[in-house]
Design a protein around this motif. Structure first.
Motif, PDB file in Angstrom:
ATOM      1  N   ARG A  83     -12.824   0.447   7.981  1.00 15.55           N
ATOM      2  CA  ARG A  83     -12.090   1.710   8.011  1.00 15.55           C
ATOM      3  C   ARG A  83     -12.764   2.729   7.095  1.00 15.55           C
ATOM      4  O   ARG A  83     -12.882   2.506   5.897  1.00 15.55           O
ATOM      5  N   LEU A  84     -13.202   3.824   7.677  1.00 17.56           N
ATOM      6  CA  LEU A  84     -13.849   4.887   6.924  1.00 17.56           C
ATOM      7  C   LEU A  84     -12.959   6.125   6.914  1.00 17.56           C
ATOM      8  O   LEU A  84     -12.241   6.389   7.881  1.00 17.56           O
ATOM      9  N   THR A  85     -12.999   6.850   5.831  1.00 16.54           N
ATOM     10  CA  THR A  85     -12.222   8.083   5.702  1.00 16.54           C
ATOM     11  C   THR A  85     -13.158   9.282   5.728  1.00 16.54           C
ATOM     12  O   THR A  85     -14.161   9.314   5.005  1.00 16.54           O
ATOM     13  N   ARG A  86     -12.824  10.246   6.553  1.00 20.34           N
ATOM     14  CA  ARG A  86     -13.658  11.441   6.662  1.00 20.34           C
ATOM     15  C   ARG A  86     -13.444  12.345   5.462  1.00 20.34           C
ATOM     16  O   ARG A  86     -12.305  12.625   5.065  1.00 20.34           O
ATOM     17  N   GLY A  87     -14.533  12.785   4.865  1.00 26.73           N
ATOM     18  CA  GLY A  87     -14.456  13.680   3.718  1.00 26.73           C
ATOM     19  C   GLY A  87     -13.887  15.030   4.095  1.00 26.73           C
ATOM     20  O   GLY A  87     -13.987  15.473   5.253  1.00 26.73           O
TER      21      GLY A  87
ATOM     22  N   CYS B 102     -19.825   6.166  11.014  1.00 24.50           N
ATOM     23  CA  CYS B 102     -19.053   5.151  11.739  1.00 24.50           C
ATOM     24  C   CYS B 102     -19.971   4.260  12.572  1.00 24.50           C
ATOM     25  O   CYS B 102     -19.831   3.031  12.577  1.00 24.50           O
TER      26      CYS B 102
ATOM     27  N   PHE C 256     -19.767  12.334  10.106  1.00 28.77           N
ATOM     28  CA  PHE C 256     -18.791  11.239  10.036  1.00 28.77           C
ATOM     29  C   PHE C 256     -19.028  10.249  11.178  1.00 28.77           C
ATOM     30  O   PHE C 256     -18.975   9.029  10.975  1.00 28.77           O
TER      31      PHE C 256
ATOM     32  N   HIS D 255       0.794  -1.231   0.000  1.00 21.98           N
ATOM     33  CA  HIS D 255       0.000   0.000   0.000  1.00 21.98           C
ATOM     34  C   HIS D 255       0.826   1.280   0.000  1.00 21.98           C
ATOM     35  O   HIS D 255       0.266   2.357   0.222  1.00 21.98           O
TER      36      HIS D 255
END
Length: 413
Positions: free
Chosen positions: A300-304, A316, A312, A21
């Motif tokens: 795993r989430l990514t905040r805009g 989650c 956000f 990655h």
């Protein structure tokens, strides 16, 4: 960057993650685990090692630090750093590092060893705080108390009076056939359609792990370090590469679960595991929390860039998983007081705590099965595995040992 993990599997996983990655080339990444030829060179950008290997490679790392200082030292599971051997190695290394960043889920040690020499604590949060924000899974704890069957109870009584039988008694308590029956029911319920959940079974001894795996069948594998208690001289199946392949098979659905020893408490990165079963008590508070931590991963989430924090957080929480931790306890054995201490330790971590007997659990499962056609069929394969396990128990001489002591006592005038 030098990354230090407690287990070789952890060192391998972080090196593999960077290869997959990041834009770092393979020759920029080094896994240094004690091999004298595998020490950081001027071309190394990232090196991973273990606390155990650190004393062996410190001389090479130390020399490298003088030629090209280590910008960042990362200590994973940093509570291990206070062990005397590890601390001496780190105290020689840290002055050569620009920055030190430490992570741990268990900052306090059971022996009270000081960790302040690693630097100030800059961030802390409880598991419940993180769960409330949807950053970790909700964990539900259920202790199931299992009576010993007659043969195992007699073996424990005989072993209880024998000063050298503590390890054998641990095996007897772990392989209590009532407990094994409950384990099989849990696995059958959790892995049935439509959920087909994946799970972990925690043990403390390799011989117990191998016996449990035989009972559960080929869709389960044993993951262990080569230094596990009860390991033989043949460690070919317990290398970091072999263990890494098992983890990959579990992630991609080729396995239903893993039976793990202590290597699985702090070194596994396993997204998607929905349940865990503790078959044996572990080393203490830190290990208890590390076991629960294997269930904590959430997507795993990514905040805009322009996303509000409350939006956000809501995303989650919506993707948060609910996981179950089953604690199986053989009554009348040292597992019972250990379980009470574990419940007290985990009360501030898990969402809720419940307890029932093995009989109550079977009753609840019968009610559950009425609405699950896939679980109604009698598990003939399990009965056959139980017969093979009884042969294995005799081969390990748990029953033979107890009965020989009983016969010797009866023969005395």
């Amino acid at each position: 960057v030098l990354f230090v993990s407690f287990e070789r599997l952890g060192a391998l996983q972080i090196a593999t993650t960077l290869q997959r990655h990041t834009t770092l080339r393979d020759d920029h990444i080094l896994m240094a685990t004690g091999n004298a030829n595998a020490l950081p060179s001027s071309g190394t950008v990232f090196a991973s090692t273990t606390y155990h290997s650190l004393s062996a490679v410190t001389a090479g790392v130390h020399a490298h630090a003088h030629a090209q200082p280590i910008d960042l030292l990362i200590l994973d599971e940093a509570h291990h750093a206070a062990a005397p051997t590890f601390k001496r190695a780190l105290e020689r290394l840290i002055p050569q590092c620009g920055r030190v960043l430490s992570f741990t889920a268990t900052l306090a040690r059971s022996d009270g060893a000081d960790l302040s020499w690693l630097g100030p604590v800059v961030y802390t949060a409880t598991h419940k705080q993180l769960a409330a924000d949807g950053l970790v899974a909700n964990i539900h704890y259920l202790a199931i108390h299992c009576q010993l069957d007659a043969d195992f109870e007699r073996a424990m009584q005989v072993l209880g009076s024998h000063r050298d039988a503590s390890t054998t008694g641990t095996y007897v308590a772990a392989l209590n056939t009532v407990k094994l029956d409950v384990l099989e029911r849990i696995v059958r319920m959790e892995t049935a359609e439509p959920e087909r959940n994946t799970g972990l079974v925690f043990t403390s001894n390799l011989v117990v792990a191998q016996a449990v795996q035989r009972m559960l069948g080929p869709s389960w594998r044993v993951l262990s370090g080569s230094d596990a208690l009860g390991a033989t001289t043949d460690h070919s199946s317990h290398t970091p590469l072999a263990n890494s392949k098992m983890v990959d098979d579990l992630k991609h659905g080729r396995l239903r679960g893993l039976v793990v020893t202590s290597v699985g408490e702090g070194a596994l990165d396993l997204p998607g595991v929905s349940f865990a079963v503790a078959m044996q008590s572990c080393a203490g508070y830190s290990s208890d929390l590390q076991r629960v931590g294997r269930l904590s991963r959430t997507p795993r989430l990514t905040r805009g860039a322009d996303e509000r924090s409350d939006t956000f957080r809501a995303r989650c929480v919506a993707s948060q998983r609910d996981c179950r931790f089953y604690d199986l306890v053989s009554l009348g054995t040292p597992e019972e007081p250990a379980q009470r201490a574990r419940k007290r330790a985990l009360r501030d971590v898990v969402r809720d705590c419940h307890r029932m007997t093995s009989i109550e659990f079977r009753t609840e499962m019968r009610r559950y099965v009425r609405h699950r056609p896939a679980l109604k069929a009698a598990p003939r394969a399990f009965a056959e595995r139980m017969r093979r396990l009884e042969v294995l128990v005799k081969a390990l001489r748990y029953g033979d040992y107890a009965l020989s002591q009983e016969r010797a006592a009866a023969a005395r005038p």
